[in-house]
Design a protein around this motif. Structure first.
Motif, PDB file in Angstrom:
ATOM      1  N   ARG A 202       0.832  -1.215   0.000  1.00 45.89           N
ATOM      2  CA  ARG A 202       0.000   0.000   0.000  1.00 45.89           C
ATOM      3  C   ARG A 202       0.859   1.255   0.000  1.00 45.89           C
ATOM      4  O   ARG A 202       0.554   2.216  -0.690  1.00 45.89           O
ATOM      5  CB  ARG A 202      -0.948   0.003   1.188  1.00 45.89           C
ATOM      6  CG  ARG A 202      -2.072  -0.979   1.015  1.00 45.89           C
ATOM      7  CD  ARG A 202      -3.043  -0.902   2.135  1.00 45.89           C
ATOM      8  NE  ARG A 202      -4.109  -1.862   1.934  1.00 45.89           N
ATOM      9  CZ  ARG A 202      -5.033  -2.136   2.818  1.00 45.89           C
ATOM     10  NH1 ARG A 202      -5.047  -1.507   3.973  1.00 45.89           N
ATOM     11  NH2 ARG A 202      -5.953  -3.026   2.552  1.00 45.89           N
ATOM     12  N   ARG A 203       1.941   1.246   0.776  1.00 40.76           N
ATOM     13  CA  ARG A 203       2.852   2.420   0.798  1.00 40.76           C
ATOM     14  C   ARG A 203       3.471   2.618  -0.574  1.00 40.76           C
ATOM     15  O   ARG A 203       3.549   3.736  -1.068  1.00 40.76           O
ATOM     16  CB  ARG A 203       3.937   2.226   1.862  1.00 40.76           C
ATOM     17  CG  ARG A 203       3.516   2.662   3.232  1.00 40.76           C
ATOM     18  CD  ARG A 203       4.698   2.758   4.182  1.00 40.76           C
ATOM     19  NE  ARG A 203       5.294   1.459   4.452  1.00 40.76           N
ATOM     20  CZ  ARG A 203       4.878   0.617   5.395  1.00 40.76           C
ATOM     21  NH1 ARG A 203       3.855   0.932   6.148  1.00 40.76           N
ATOM     22  NH2 ARG A 203       5.470  -0.534   5.571  1.00 40.76           N
ATOM     23  N   ARG A 204       3.919   1.518  -1.216  1.00 42.35           N
ATOM     24  CA  ARG A 204       4.512   1.637  -2.548  1.00 42.35           C
ATOM     25  C   ARG A 204       3.494   2.166  -3.543  1.00 42.35           C
ATOM     26  O   ARG A 204       3.811   3.007  -4.373  1.00 42.35           O
ATOM     27  CB  ARG A 204       5.060   0.282  -3.015  1.00 42.35           C
ATOM     28  CG  ARG A 204       6.389  -0.083  -2.396  1.00 42.35           C
ATOM     29  CD  ARG A 204       7.027  -1.266  -3.106  1.00 42.35           C
ATOM     30  NE  ARG A 204       6.172  -2.444  -3.175  1.00 42.35           N
ATOM     31  CZ  ARG A 204       6.134  -3.418  -2.268  1.00 42.35           C
ATOM     32  NH1 ARG A 204       6.894  -3.351  -1.215  1.00 42.35           N
ATOM     33  NH2 ARG A 204       5.335  -4.447  -2.432  1.00 42.35           N
ATOM     34  N   ASP A 205       2.256   1.657  -3.470  1.00 43.51           N
ATOM     35  CA  ASP A 205       1.211   2.125  -4.373  1.00 43.51           C
ATOM     36  C   ASP A 205       0.952   3.613  -4.186  1.00 43.51           C
ATOM     37  O   ASP A 205       0.777   4.350  -5.167  1.00 43.51           O
ATOM     38  CB  ASP A 205      -0.087   1.355  -4.147  1.00 43.51           C
ATOM     39  CG  ASP A 205       0.011  -0.099  -4.604  1.00 43.51           C
ATOM     40  OD1 ASP A 205       0.982  -0.449  -5.321  1.00 43.51           O
ATOM     41  OD2 ASP A 205      -0.885  -0.882  -4.232  1.00 43.51           O
ATOM     42  N   LEU A 206       0.945   4.080  -2.939  1.00 42.91           N
ATOM     43  CA  LEU A 206       0.731   5.506  -2.676  1.00 42.91           C
ATOM     44  C   LEU A 206       1.891   6.341  -3.205  1.00 42.91           C
ATOM     45  O   LEU A 206       1.688   7.456  -3.700  1.00 42.91           O
ATOM     46  CB  LEU A 206       0.539   5.750  -1.185  1.00 42.91           C
ATOM     47  CG  LEU A 206      -0.795   5.280  -0.620  1.00 42.91           C
ATOM     48  CD1 LEU A 206      -0.813   5.440   0.899  1.00 42.91           C
ATOM     49  CD2 LEU A 206      -1.951   6.055  -1.245  1.00 42.91           C
ATOM     50  N   GLU A 207       3.114   5.822  -3.098  1.00 46.29           N
ATOM     51  CA  GLU A 207       4.274   6.549  -3.616  1.00 46.29           C
ATOM     52  C   GLU A 207       4.216   6.680  -5.132  1.00 46.29           C
ATOM     53  O   GLU A 207       4.633   7.695  -5.693  1.00 46.29           O
ATOM     54  CB  GLU A 207       5.561   5.855  -3.177  1.00 46.29           C
ATOM     55  CG  GLU A 207       5.836   5.973  -1.706  1.00 46.29           C
ATOM     56  CD  GLU A 207       6.991   5.115  -1.228  1.00 46.29           C
ATOM     57  OE1 GLU A 207       7.576   4.366  -2.058  1.00 46.29           O
ATOM     58  OE2 GLU A 207       7.288   5.153  -0.035  1.00 46.29           O
ATOM     59  N   LEU A 208       3.693   5.664  -5.805  1.00 47.96           N
ATOM     60  CA  LEU A 208       3.577   5.727  -7.263  1.00 47.96           C
ATOM     61  C   LEU A 208       2.563   6.785  -7.700  1.00 47.96           C
ATOM     62  O   LEU A 208       2.723   7.405  -8.745  1.00 47.96           O
ATOM     63  CB  LEU A 208       3.171   4.359  -7.822  1.00 47.96           C
ATOM     64  CG  LEU A 208       4.214   3.252  -7.714  1.00 47.96           C
ATOM     65  CD1 LEU A 208       3.608   1.934  -8.170  1.00 47.96           C
ATOM     66  CD2 LEU A 208       5.440   3.600  -8.535  1.00 47.96           C
ATOM     67  N   VAL A 209       1.533   6.977  -6.898  1.00 47.46           N
ATOM     68  CA  VAL A 209       0.501   7.944  -7.223  1.00 47.46           C
ATOM     69  C   VAL A 209       0.982   9.366  -6.951  1.00 47.46           C
ATOM     70  O   VAL A 209       0.643  10.290  -7.694  1.00 47.46           O
ATOM     71  CB  VAL A 209      -0.796   7.662  -6.405  1.00 47.46           C
ATOM     72  CG1 VAL A 209      -1.825   8.759  -6.589  1.00 47.46           C
ATOM     73  CG2 VAL A 209      -1.358   6.306  -6.787  1.00 47.46           C
ATOM     74  N   ALA A 210       1.783   9.537  -5.915  1.00 49.77           N
ATOM     75  CA  ALA A 210       2.250  10.877  -5.518  1.00 49.77           C
ATOM     76  C   ALA A 210       3.231  11.472  -6.480  1.00 49.77           C
ATOM     77  O   ALA A 210       3.762  10.962  -7.348  1.00 49.77           O
ATOM     78  CB  ALA A 210       2.855  10.811  -4.129  1.00 49.77           C
TER      79      ALA A 210
END
Length: 65
Positions: free
Chosen positions: A57-65
């Protein structure tokens, strides 16, 4: 086996209860609800699954940011 509280980052996030020779995870916090009802061999396996899920989830959020 008896029920056991599972904590993540110092907070209770669920419990495991004996179920047919394995441990069934019952989530009490929304951020781990995807694991609710899954069976695991040990409490450490539950924690490993929680850590892996939170890391994704953290990696997915970093990709979106």
């Amino acid at each position: 086996m008896v029920k056991q509280v599972i904590e993540y980052a110092g907070l209770p996030v669920g419990i495991v209860i004996p179920d047919d020779g394995r441990l069934k995870f019952i989530a009490v916090k929304l951020h781990v609800h995807d694991l609710d009802g899954q069976h695991f061999a040990s409490p450490s396996d539950v924690l490993r699954a929680i850590r892996e899920m939170m890391s994704r989830r953290r990696r997915d959020l970093e990709l979106v940011a």
